[in-house]
Design an enzyme around this catalytic site. Structure first.
Site, PDB file in Angstrom:
ATOM      1  N   LYS A  11       0.826  -1.213   0.000  1.00  0.00           N
ATOM      2  CA  LYS A  11       0.000   0.000   0.000  1.00  0.00           C
ATOM      3  C   LYS A  11       0.865   1.270   0.000  1.00  0.00           C
ATOM      4  O   LYS A  11       2.067   1.223   0.286  1.00  0.00           O
ATOM      5  CB  LYS A  11      -0.953  -0.055   1.195  1.00  0.00           C
ATOM      6  CG  LYS A  11      -1.943  -1.236   1.102  1.00  0.00           C
ATOM      7  CD  LYS A  11      -2.955  -1.219   2.235  1.00  0.00           C
ATOM      8  CE  LYS A  11      -3.951  -2.360   2.075  1.00  0.00           C
ATOM      9  NZ  LYS A  11      -5.039  -2.278   3.110  1.00  0.00           N
ATOM     10  N   TYR A  51     -12.307  -1.464  -4.261  1.00  0.00           N
ATOM     11  CA  TYR A  51     -12.854  -1.636  -2.903  1.00  0.00           C
ATOM     12  C   TYR A  51     -14.369  -1.471  -2.851  1.00  0.00           C
ATOM     13  O   TYR A  51     -14.925  -1.184  -1.792  1.00  0.00           O
ATOM     14  CB  TYR A  51     -12.179  -0.655  -1.941  1.00  0.00           C
ATOM     15  CG  TYR A  51     -10.802  -1.118  -1.497  1.00  0.00           C
ATOM     16  CD1 TYR A  51     -10.644  -2.214  -0.651  1.00  0.00           C
ATOM     17  CD2 TYR A  51      -9.650  -0.469  -1.918  1.00  0.00           C
ATOM     18  CE1 TYR A  51      -9.397  -2.644  -0.235  1.00  0.00           C
ATOM     19  CE2 TYR A  51      -8.385  -0.891  -1.508  1.00  0.00           C
ATOM     20  CZ  TYR A  51      -8.273  -1.988  -0.656  1.00  0.00           C
ATOM     21  OH  TYR A  51      -7.042  -2.414  -0.241  1.00  0.00           O
ATOM     22  N   ASN A 114      -2.218   0.016   6.655  1.00  0.00           N
ATOM     23  CA  ASN A 114      -1.727  -1.257   7.195  1.00  0.00           C
ATOM     24  C   ASN A 114      -0.808  -2.023   6.235  1.00  0.00           C
ATOM     25  O   ASN A 114      -0.736  -3.248   6.280  1.00  0.00           O
ATOM     26  CB  ASN A 114      -2.892  -2.105   7.701  1.00  0.00           C
ATOM     27  CG  ASN A 114      -3.901  -2.414   6.615  1.00  0.00           C
ATOM     28  OD1 ASN A 114      -3.713  -2.045   5.464  1.00  0.00           O
ATOM     29  ND2 ASN A 114      -4.970  -3.076   6.993  1.00  0.00           N
ATOM     30  N   HIS A 117      -2.191  -5.463   1.302  1.00  0.00           N
ATOM     31  CA  HIS A 117      -3.497  -6.081   1.065  1.00  0.00           C
ATOM     32  C   HIS A 117      -3.279  -7.556   0.799  1.00  0.00           C
ATOM     33  O   HIS A 117      -2.273  -7.935   0.185  1.00  0.00           O
ATOM     34  CB  HIS A 117      -4.161  -5.449  -0.166  1.00  0.00           C
ATOM     35  CG  HIS A 117      -5.317  -6.253  -0.707  1.00  0.00           C
ATOM     36  ND1 HIS A 117      -6.556  -6.212  -0.139  1.00  0.00           N
ATOM     37  CD2 HIS A 117      -5.387  -7.149  -1.727  1.00  0.00           C
ATOM     38  CE1 HIS A 117      -7.368  -7.040  -0.811  1.00  0.00           C
ATOM     39  NE2 HIS A 117      -6.676  -7.625  -1.785  1.00  0.00           N
ATOM     40  N   GLU A 128      -9.106 -10.012  -8.404  1.00  0.00           N
ATOM     41  CA  GLU A 128      -8.168  -8.918  -8.117  1.00  0.00           C
ATOM     42  C   GLU A 128      -6.915  -9.002  -8.993  1.00  0.00           C
ATOM     43  O   GLU A 128      -6.405  -7.984  -9.462  1.00  0.00           O
ATOM     44  CB  GLU A 128      -7.817  -8.933  -6.621  1.00  0.00           C
ATOM     45  CG  GLU A 128      -9.028  -8.555  -5.760  1.00  0.00           C
ATOM     46  CD  GLU A 128      -8.827  -8.795  -4.271  1.00  0.00           C
ATOM     47  OE1 GLU A 128      -9.781  -8.525  -3.518  1.00  0.00           O
ATOM     48  OE2 GLU A 128      -7.739  -9.243  -3.855  1.00  0.00           O
TER      49      GLU A 128
HETATM   50  P1  ATP Z   1      -7.201  -5.912   2.932  1.00  0.00           P
HETATM   51  O1  ATP Z   1      -8.509  -6.190   2.230  1.00  0.00           O
HETATM   52  O2  ATP Z   1      -6.574  -4.591   2.544  1.00  0.00           O
HETATM   53  O3  ATP Z   1      -6.248  -7.071   2.835  1.00  0.00           O
HETATM   54  P2  ATP Z   1      -8.375  -6.733   5.412  1.00  0.00           P
HETATM   55  O4  ATP Z   1      -9.014  -7.824   4.609  1.00  0.00           O
HETATM   56  O5  ATP Z   1      -7.531  -7.123   6.574  1.00  0.00           O
HETATM   57  O6  ATP Z   1      -7.507  -5.780   4.483  1.00  0.00           O
HETATM   58  P3  ATP Z   1     -10.876  -5.314   5.233  1.00  0.00           P
HETATM   59  O7  ATP Z   1     -11.936  -5.453   6.256  1.00  0.00           O
HETATM   60  O8  ATP Z   1     -11.039  -6.001   3.916  1.00  0.00           O
HETATM   61  O9  ATP Z   1      -9.481  -5.737   5.920  1.00  0.00           O
HETATM   62  O10 ATP Z   1     -10.647  -3.756   4.998  1.00  0.00           O
HETATM   63  C1  ATP Z   1      -9.988  -3.285   3.838  1.00  0.00           C
HETATM   64  C2  ATP Z   1      -9.069  -2.150   4.222  1.00  0.00           C
HETATM   65  O11 ATP Z   1      -9.846  -1.043   4.650  1.00  0.00           O
HETATM   66  C3  ATP Z   1      -8.139  -2.436   5.400  1.00  0.00           C
HETATM   67  O12 ATP Z   1      -6.978  -3.134   5.035  1.00  0.00           O
HETATM   68  C4  ATP Z   1      -7.817  -1.025   5.866  1.00  0.00           C
HETATM   69  O13 ATP Z   1      -6.831  -0.415   5.012  1.00  0.00           O
HETATM   70  C5  ATP Z   1      -9.143  -0.330   5.675  1.00  0.00           C
HETATM   71  N1  ATP Z   1      -9.949  -0.380   6.891  1.00  0.00           N
HETATM   72  C6  ATP Z   1     -10.606  -1.457   7.410  1.00  0.00           C
HETATM   73  N2  ATP Z   1     -11.243  -1.148   8.529  1.00  0.00           N
HETATM   74  C7  ATP Z   1     -11.000   0.174   8.752  1.00  0.00           C
HETATM   75  C8  ATP Z   1     -11.381   1.103   9.745  1.00  0.00           C
HETATM   76  N3  ATP Z   1     -12.175   0.740  10.764  1.00  0.00           N
HETATM   77  N4  ATP Z   1     -10.936   2.375   9.631  1.00  0.00           N
HETATM   78  C9  ATP Z   1     -10.158   2.765   8.598  1.00  0.00           C
HETATM   79  N5  ATP Z   1      -9.756   1.931   7.620  1.00  0.00           N
HETATM   80  C10 ATP Z   1     -10.169   0.662   7.694  1.00  0.00           C
HETATM   81 MG    MG Z   2     -10.086  -7.470   2.788  1.00  0.00          MG
END
Ligand code: ATP
Ligand code: MG
Length: 139
Positions: A11, A51, A114, A117, A128
């Protein structure tokens, strides 16, 4: 049968902070093979599309702005049990909850920023990967 490919992005903040090489090294050390790899930048429209599943979530606008804020590294990865093993390697969404030794524990700044992804299913890994790579970009 367990799928053997997953999709990842490094990211924007992790790319900006110079962590691309260290993160790719961890991915390769964990046994994932790089099938496709590129540095690119998502427009806000493309980030919104990627997203779209999170469209109704309160953080959607912030997420789209963040993911289009700078270049990312996109990659297709191959390994037995790729989707689940990669989710284990990256750790929990929130780095405060991520296990020792995970990529997010080492490199994530926050739950939003974080570092990486990882696809959450074989079907999404396919979708994806296809979002970023043509057939002649995969080896
Ligand atoms: P990713 O899909 O990026 O691998 P993930 O599957 O662990 O992450 P998801 O629930 O799919 O988490 O959320 C997608 C992304 O949205 C997260 O990686 C983070 O960057 C962002 N995100 C998720 N929850 C929050 C939140 N509460 N506040 C801000 N950003 C968030
Ligand atoms: Mg996710």
């Amino acid at each position: 049968m367990a799928g053997n490919r997953t999709f990842t992005m490094i990211k924007p903040e992790a790319v900006e902070n110079g962590n691309t090489g260290a993160i790719l090294a961890k991915i390769q050390e964990a046994g994932f093979k790089l099938i496709a790899l590129k540095k690119t930048r998502l427009s806000s429209e493309r980030a919104g599309e990627f997203y779209e599943v999170h469209k109704e979530r309160p953080f959607y606008g912030e997420l789209v702005d963040y993911m289009s804020s700078g270049p990312i590294i996109a990659a297709i990865l191959e390994k037995d049990n790729a989707v689940l093993d990669f989710r284990t390697l990256i750790g929990s969404t929130d780095p405060a909850e991520a296990a020792e030794g995970t990529i997010r524990k080492a490199f994530a700044e926050s739950k939003a920023k974080n570092a990486v992804h990882g696809s959450d299913s074989d079907d999404n890994a396919q979708i994806e990967g296809d979002f970023f790579f043509t057939a002649d970009e995969r080896f």
